[in-house]
Design an enzyme around this catalytic site. Structure first.
Site, PDB file in Angstrom:
ATOM      1  N   LYS A  35       0.947  -1.282  -0.127  1.00 14.28           N
ATOM      2  CA  LYS A  35      -0.049  -0.096   0.060  1.00 14.28           C
ATOM      3  C   LYS A  35       1.014   1.488   0.054  1.00 14.28           C
ATOM      4  O   LYS A  35       0.689   2.048  -0.566  1.00 14.28           O
ATOM      5  CB  LYS A  35      -0.981  -0.066   0.952  1.00 14.28           C
ATOM      6  N   PHE A 150     -16.485  12.058  11.048  1.00 14.90           N
ATOM      7  CA  PHE A 150     -17.874  11.669  10.761  1.00 14.90           C
ATOM      8  C   PHE A 150     -17.914  11.925   9.113  1.00 14.90           C
ATOM      9  O   PHE A 150     -19.018  11.812   8.688  1.00 14.90           O
ATOM     10  CB  PHE A 150     -18.794  13.031  11.069  1.00 14.90           C
ATOM     11  N   LEU A 151     -16.834  11.853   8.583  1.00 18.33           N
ATOM     12  CA  LEU A 151     -16.999  11.554   6.884  1.00 18.33           C
ATOM     13  C   LEU A 151     -17.456  10.277   6.510  1.00 18.33           C
ATOM     14  O   LEU A 151     -17.576   9.344   7.001  1.00 18.33           O
ATOM     15  CB  LEU A 151     -15.366  11.590   6.318  1.00 18.33           C
ATOM     16  N   LEU A 251     -33.702   8.856   4.519  1.00 12.59           N
ATOM     17  CA  LEU A 251     -35.263   8.304   4.855  1.00 12.59           C
ATOM     18  C   LEU A 251     -35.418   7.659   3.618  1.00 12.59           C
ATOM     19  O   LEU A 251     -36.776   6.887   3.598  1.00 12.59           O
ATOM     20  CB  LEU A 251     -36.214   9.606   4.958  1.00 12.59           C
ATOM     21  N   CYS A 261     -18.938   0.977   8.907  1.00 12.84           N
ATOM     22  CA  CYS A 261     -19.299   1.605  10.225  1.00 12.84           C
ATOM     23  C   CYS A 261     -20.593   1.202  10.863  1.00 12.84           C
ATOM     24  O   CYS A 261     -20.677   0.640  12.120  1.00 12.84           O
ATOM     25  CB  CYS A 261     -19.153   3.142   9.923  1.00 12.84           C
TER      26      CYS A 261
HETATM   27  P1  NAD Z   1      -9.344   0.766   6.822  1.00 11.63           P
HETATM   28  O1  NAD Z   1      -9.440  -0.661   7.211  1.00 11.63           O
HETATM   29  O2  NAD Z   1      -9.727   1.114   5.641  1.00 11.63           O
HETATM   30  O3  NAD Z   1      -7.795   1.566   7.497  1.00 11.63           O
HETATM   31  C1  NAD Z   1      -6.993   0.957   8.297  1.00 11.63           C
HETATM   32  C2  NAD Z   1      -5.558   1.065   7.945  1.00 11.63           C
HETATM   33  O4  NAD Z   1      -4.753   0.713   9.014  1.00 11.63           O
HETATM   34  C3  NAD Z   1      -5.213  -0.019   6.868  1.00 11.63           C
HETATM   35  O5  NAD Z   1      -4.447   0.600   5.581  1.00 11.63           O
HETATM   36  C4  NAD Z   1      -4.093  -0.794   7.450  1.00 11.63           C
HETATM   37  O6  NAD Z   1      -3.147  -1.281   6.620  1.00 11.63           O
HETATM   38  C5  NAD Z   1      -3.716  -0.054   8.716  1.00 11.63           C
HETATM   39  N1  NAD Z   1      -3.294  -0.663   9.837  1.00 11.63           N
HETATM   40  C6  NAD Z   1      -3.531  -1.577  10.531  1.00 11.63           C
HETATM   41  N2  NAD Z   1      -2.630  -1.768  11.373  1.00 11.63           N
HETATM   42  C7  NAD Z   1      -1.859  -1.038  11.571  1.00 11.63           C
HETATM   43  C8  NAD Z   1      -0.530  -0.565  12.257  1.00 11.63           C
HETATM   44  N3  NAD Z   1      -0.206  -1.186  13.396  1.00 11.63           N
HETATM   45  N4  NAD Z   1       0.286   0.428  11.843  1.00 11.63           N
HETATM   46  C9  NAD Z   1      -0.274   1.154  10.628  1.00 11.63           C
HETATM   47  N5  NAD Z   1      -1.094   0.905  10.068  1.00 11.63           N
HETATM   48  C10 NAD Z   1      -2.079   0.027  10.357  1.00 11.63           C
HETATM   49  O7  NAD Z   1     -10.041   1.584   8.004  1.00 11.63           O
HETATM   50  P2  NAD Z   1     -11.148   2.777   7.952  1.00 11.63           P
HETATM   51  O8  NAD Z   1     -12.185   2.605   7.208  1.00 11.63           O
HETATM   52  O9  NAD Z   1     -10.294   3.981   7.699  1.00 11.63           O
HETATM   53  O10 NAD Z   1     -11.595   2.956   9.462  1.00 11.63           O
HETATM   54  C11 NAD Z   1     -10.550   3.580  10.535  1.00 11.63           C
HETATM   55  C12 NAD Z   1     -11.351   3.766  11.679  1.00 11.63           C
HETATM   56  O11 NAD Z   1     -12.285   5.022  11.376  1.00 11.63           O
HETATM   57  C13 NAD Z   1     -12.280   2.791  12.298  1.00 11.63           C
HETATM   58  O12 NAD Z   1     -12.323   2.891  13.662  1.00 11.63           O
HETATM   59  C14 NAD Z   1     -13.535   3.194  11.594  1.00 11.63           C
HETATM   60  O13 NAD Z   1     -14.741   2.690  12.572  1.00 11.63           O
HETATM   61  C15 NAD Z   1     -13.688   4.841  11.747  1.00 11.63           C
HETATM   62  N6  NAD Z   1     -14.378   5.385  10.825  1.00 11.63           N
HETATM   63  C16 NAD Z   1     -14.486   5.075   9.482  1.00 11.63           C
HETATM   64  C17 NAD Z   1     -15.208   5.665   8.633  1.00 11.63           C
HETATM   65  C18 NAD Z   1     -15.380   5.167   7.294  1.00 11.63           C
HETATM   66  O14 NAD Z   1     -16.298   5.937   6.644  1.00 11.63           O
HETATM   67  N7  NAD Z   1     -14.502   4.197   6.769  1.00 11.63           N
HETATM   68  C19 NAD Z   1     -15.802   6.882   8.949  1.00 11.63           C
HETATM   69  C20 NAD Z   1     -15.607   7.287  10.264  1.00 11.63           C
HETATM   70  C21 NAD Z   1     -14.839   6.599  11.190  1.00 11.63           C
END
Ligand code: NAD
Length: 437
Positions: A35, A150-151, A251, A261
């Site tokens: 990545k 909140f994105l 709605l 999420c």
């Molecule tokens: P994701 O799975 O898309 O990304 C997580 C990243 O973390 C991955 O690229 C992974 O390789 C990396 N990673 C894992 N372990 C690691 C480590 N030890 N060191 C460095 N990198 C590491 O997750 P996401 O969708 O971005 O979500 C992340 C958090 O944000 C979650 O808690 C999620 O609930 C929250 N969140 C997500 C969204 C959404 O729309 N996706 C919106 C708001 C909040």
């Protein structure tokens, strides 16, 4: 400011890129070397409108870089963001292992006062947990701040650049000042920055997602009633959405919510309630409603084919859990595909962005197409799972000529009932009256 973002997924990559766009110097750290290599070349692992261009521009301006090394990543950081996964763990609680592991690693790497900002969605008490892990082994100054994100996937860059509000959970004056400075380009435009205690900030994120999920589940229950009473859920949506107290968004009745999420956050909130001896009945009900809704169309599909689906060719339009994303986590498409495979159906699928992700799961069990019309050629019926624009704008006549049976089961109500009647389709949608031929 020198910023480090740990975790370069949907949230981390968008956060890092947008903060670089605002003039900060950002290093993104990820454990996935492939990545990181691709990101360095401007190749992004996800589909998100405008993100790739912004990544490339900010790499060129030397505002954005990527590494797999946590040591190099945090060397000069004033603020370190966590954007790490928090998938569902045992019993529905959020799995905090990624967040806690990185916190432990930081204890031997921090060298000066640093603000650690958690953007991952985490149960109440996690900010304090991170604090105590670091404090045990690191004597220097630091603060841990909760800053829920909140994105929305599909409009993540636009949401980050123009948020409705920014929530900061901290009891540290020093950290509060730094966060206010970091977010000043946003607050200058009038975006409210809400500073509160850590627990309230953590719970705000769960409350927001659960409330939105509840709106969808509620409309799906109204849709069930509509189907039985002869009413039309889309008219009810208009009728109630005009009320400011209700609002027009979220709605739409359909075949349920998915994504990375809502499903996990709703279950995690229920888990938190249970742990604190509270029976959160509304949340329990909305989970149940959503599970049923995902396979709601299977029953009318079966009855159309006189309860015999073996060997039928069924096409699916849409695999992503919603349009403008390639994310298939907990997507209704997975539940529909599994149910159809159980019935012995030959499945042909098309999605503008999510096919590669689905391929990783189903391999040669289903057939993949790169064009929506090829996917429906000679199919016995079409199921619409995701409301991509290209499906809304599809040539209805052409659909009719390509399908073997003119039968559409629309999980997203994208077509007008009159049009379907005019073109003589068998058309079943959600919470609206069936069009039969
Ligand atoms: P994701 O799975 O898309 O990304 C997580 C990243 O973390 C991955 O690229 C992974 O390789 C990396 N990673 C894992 N372990 C690691 C480590 N030890 N060191 C460095 N990198 C590491 O997750 P996401 O969708 O971005 O979500 C992340 C958090 O944000 C979650 O808690 C999620 O609930 C929250 N969140 C997500 C969204 C959404 O729309 N996706 C919106 C708001 C909040």
């Amino acid at each position: 400011m020198n910023i480090t973002v740990i975790g370069t997924g949907y949230v981390g990559l968008v956060t890092g890129t947008c903060l670089a766009e605002k003039g900060n110097k950002v290093i993104c750290v990820d454990i996935d070397p492939k990545k990181v290599k691709n990101l360095e070349k401007g190749i992004i692992p996800i589909y998100e409108p405008n993100l790739q261009e912004m990544v490339i521009q900010n790499i060129a301006k030397k505002k954005l870089s990527f590494t797999t090394s946590l040591i190099d990543g945090i060397k000069n950081a004033k603020v370190v963001f966590f954007a790490l996964p928090t998938p569902p763990g045992e019993g529905g609680s959020a799995d905090l292992s990624y967040v806690l592991d990185v916190s432990k690693q930081l204890t031997s790497l921090l060298q000066k006062y640093t603000v650690i900002v958690n953007k991952s969605t985490v149960p109440v008490g996690t900010t304090h947990k991170i604090q105590s892990i670091i404090r045990k082994k690191y004597n220097g100054g630091f603060d841990v701040v909760s800053n829920p994100e909140f994105l929305k996937e599909g409009s993540a860059v636009a949401d980050f650049m123009n948020p409705d509000r920014i929530v900061i959970g901290t009891s540290s004056k020093k950290a509060k000042k730094i966060m206010e400075e970091l977010y000043s380009p946003f607050t200058k435009k009038g975006v409210p920055l809400l500073v509160m205690d850590e627990c309230s900030a953590e719970l705000t994120k769960y409350a927001a997602n659960t409330f939105l999920a509840m709106k969808i589940a509620f409309m799906n229950e109204i849709a069930q009633l509509c189907e039985r009473l002869g009413a039309d859920v889309s008219l009810i949506k208009e009728g109630i959405g005009q009320d400011d107290r209700i609002g027009k968004k979220f709605l739409n009745a359909g075949i349920g919510f998915g994504g990375s999420c809502f499903p996990k956050d709703v279950i995690a909130l229920l888990h938190t309630a249970k742990q604190n001896n509270y029976d959160f009945k509304l949340v329990k009900a909305l989970i149940e409603v959503n599970q049923h809704q995902k396979i709601h169309l299977i029953k009318p599909l079966k009855s159309y084919f006189k309860n015999y689906l073996v060997g039928k060719k069924i096409a699916l339009w849409g695999l992503a859990y919603k349009p403008e994303t390639d994310d298939i986590r907990e997507a209704p498409s997975l539940y529909v595909i599994n149910a159809l495979l159980e019935e012995g159906v030959d499945i042909q699928v098309y999605d503008p962005k999510a096919t590669e992700n689905i391929k990783k799961i189903y391999k040669d069990k289903i057939t993949y197409f790169t064009n929506k019309y090829d996917a429906i050629k000679d199919a016995d019926a079409l199921i619409i799972v995701t409301e991509w624009k290209e499906f809304k704008n599809a040539d209805i006549k052409k659909i009719g000529t390509l399908l073997h049976h003119k039968a559409i089961f629309d999980g997203r109500n994208i077509y007008d009932l009159q049009t379907m009647k005019k073109h003589k389709f068998h058309y079943i949608s959600i919470g609206r009256q069936p069009v039969t031929i």
